[in-house]
Design a protein around this motif. Sequence first.
Motif, PDB file in Angstrom:
ATOM      1  N   SER A   1      -1.828  -4.083   9.028  1.00 62.51           N
ATOM      2  CA  SER A   1      -0.939  -3.338   8.325  1.00 62.51           C
ATOM      3  C   SER A   1       0.435  -3.298   8.748  1.00 62.51           C
ATOM      4  O   SER A   1       0.409  -2.997  10.008  1.00 62.51           O
TER       5      SER A   1
ATOM      6  N   THR B   1      -1.680   3.042   8.216  1.00 62.33           N
ATOM      7  CA  THR B   1      -0.094   2.443   8.213  1.00 62.33           C
ATOM      8  C   THR B   1       0.415   2.625   9.485  1.00 62.33           C
ATOM      9  O   THR B   1      -0.211   3.261  10.499  1.00 62.33           O
TER      10      THR B   1
ATOM     11  N   PHE C   1      -6.625  -4.047  14.345  1.00 61.45           N
ATOM     12  CA  PHE C   1      -7.016  -3.730  13.173  1.00 61.45           C
ATOM     13  C   PHE C   1      -8.630  -3.102  13.378  1.00 61.45           C
ATOM     14  O   PHE C   1      -8.938  -2.142  12.734  1.00 61.45           O
TER      15      PHE C   1
ATOM     16  N   GLU D   1      -0.344  -4.690   3.566  1.00 63.46           N
ATOM     17  CA  GLU D   1      -1.697  -4.775   4.395  1.00 63.46           C
ATOM     18  C   GLU D   1      -2.212  -5.990   4.106  1.00 63.46           C
ATOM     19  O   GLU D   1      -2.122  -6.479   2.869  1.00 63.46           O
TER      20      GLU D   1
ATOM     21  N   HIS E   1      -8.430   1.243   7.970  1.00 61.15           N
ATOM     22  CA  HIS E   1      -6.874   1.016   7.486  1.00 61.15           C
ATOM     23  C   HIS E   1      -6.000   2.164   7.517  1.00 61.15           C
ATOM     24  O   HIS E   1      -6.675   3.435   7.569  1.00 61.15           O
TER      25      HIS E   1
ATOM     26  N   ILE F   1       0.743  -1.292  -0.005  1.00 60.40           N
ATOM     27  CA  ILE F   1      -0.068  -0.077   0.018  1.00 60.40           C
ATOM     28  C   ILE F   1       0.785   1.234   0.094  1.00 60.40           C
ATOM     29  O   ILE F   1       0.384   2.341  -0.240  1.00 60.40           O
TER      30      ILE F   1
ATOM     31  N   LYS G   1      -6.019  -8.395   8.227  1.00 62.77           N
ATOM     32  CA  LYS G   1      -6.509  -7.945   9.513  1.00 62.77           C
ATOM     33  C   LYS G   1      -5.348  -6.706  10.020  1.00 62.77           C
ATOM     34  O   LYS G   1      -5.430  -6.136  11.143  1.00 62.77           O
TER      35      LYS G   1
ATOM     36  N   ARG H   1      -8.486   4.891   3.946  1.00 63.75           N
ATOM     37  CA  ARG H   1      -7.242   4.762   4.448  1.00 63.75           C
ATOM     38  C   ARG H   1      -6.959   5.973   5.331  1.00 63.75           C
ATOM     39  O   ARG H   1      -7.145   7.147   4.592  1.00 63.75           O
TER      40      ARG H   1
ATOM     41  N   LYS I   1      -9.611   3.209  -0.042  1.00 64.25           N
ATOM     42  CA  LYS I   1     -10.197   2.347   0.954  1.00 64.25           C
ATOM     43  C   LYS I   1     -10.591   3.129   2.031  1.00 64.25           C
ATOM     44  O   LYS I   1     -10.403   2.324   3.295  1.00 64.25           O
TER      45      LYS I   1
ATOM     46  N   PRO J   1     -13.372  -2.308  10.275  1.00 69.96           N
ATOM     47  CA  PRO J   1     -11.924  -2.111  10.003  1.00 69.96           C
ATOM     48  C   PRO J   1     -11.361  -0.804   9.735  1.00 69.96           C
ATOM     49  O   PRO J   1     -11.993  -0.169   8.996  1.00 69.96           O
TER      50      PRO J   1
END
Length: 399
Positions: A37, A109, A97, A32, A107, A12, A35, A134, A132, A105
């Motif tokens: 990253s 980093t 996660f 990632e 997202h 990612i 579940k 993130r 997504k 969930p």
Amino acid sequence: MPDIGVDEVEIIEILVNVDEKIQIEQGLITVEGEKTSMEIPSPISGVVKKIYIKIGDKIKTSSIIMMCNVDGHQNNIEQKSKNLLKKESKQLKKDSFFQSEQNIPIHATPVVRRLARILNIKLGNVIGTGPKNRILKQDIELYKNNLKVNTLLKNNAIHANDTKTFQTEKIELSSLQKSVGNNLHQNWINIPHVTQFDEVDITILEKFRQKYNDEKKNDKSVNSRITILIFIIKVVAYALEKFPIFNSSLTANNTQIILKKYINIGVAIDVNNELFVPVLKNVNKKNVQQLSDELIYILERARQKKLNTSDMTKGSFTISNLGGIGGSWFSPIINAPEVAILGISKAKIKPLWNGKEFLPALILPLSLSYDHRVINGAEAARFITLISKLLSDIHFLIM
């Protein structure tokens, strides 16, 4: 790619570039899984020579990520890398996660998660703007800034309540204000408004108006001086005859258009800080002087609060005149069931190019709001263009 206990992960983020100097344990990529990253650290120090992967690729243990020129002799490299990966995996489990109350969930980093931990921010409260949904660094920073602003506003409010410096007073709305306000609100939310703006050179018209008033000042049969507004009302009436769609309304079920065979123009006026819209009836059948006398009479009735229902109903088009106050353009709200309204602002002297030189001209701003369910943009442009043409040279009114 080292073994991180996951069969396959998606790349990612790529955190380094070709020819970039890297240090041991520096993050190379972010991956990632289903579940988690994780940021993959570099097991060596050196220079990146080639990158074999791109964002979105799926990789597994032992997949080639990039090639580097290694710096000198590296001691305990493998053990350091393993220790760092274990540390990252442990922290990821701690983060989880799923961090929102709804078990949705999140997202983000590892870098973003560490930043959130440092700032004591729950990721579940942050809106992600990346792929997504993130959560990015800038999302964390924006959330942090909003918290500061909200805290400042709250503290100011508390301070204001604790002192007598910021005093307030409640004023009850009049019955007329409540009625007008409710109507305007309903019109605004139920009618798809579009506003067409224009400006017109009324220098010739103003000279004619002054000349007319000068000639009539000794005539006892004339009650008062003619204003620019009266000419505008007369011109609009002429334009409504040429474009009857502007002199219409929609049926209650919005399936038919009612074309009105009469032209009654309402004039929105401010009297003692209250809004009135008296209606001049059959405007197209009256001359300029008659309209002026009638408007003066109805304005006087408004000031004395003697207007009745018949004075403010049966309108087919409205003009909102702010010329006596100031400003340039504005977006007037349509007076339902009418389908259009013309806003008039204050005329100003501006330089106008005549093809050879700039000359001073009296320029009048116009704002035409219309119901887009009934009137399209081309019709609105033609309508306001005709009004501008007639106001720029009143001689066209007799053609």
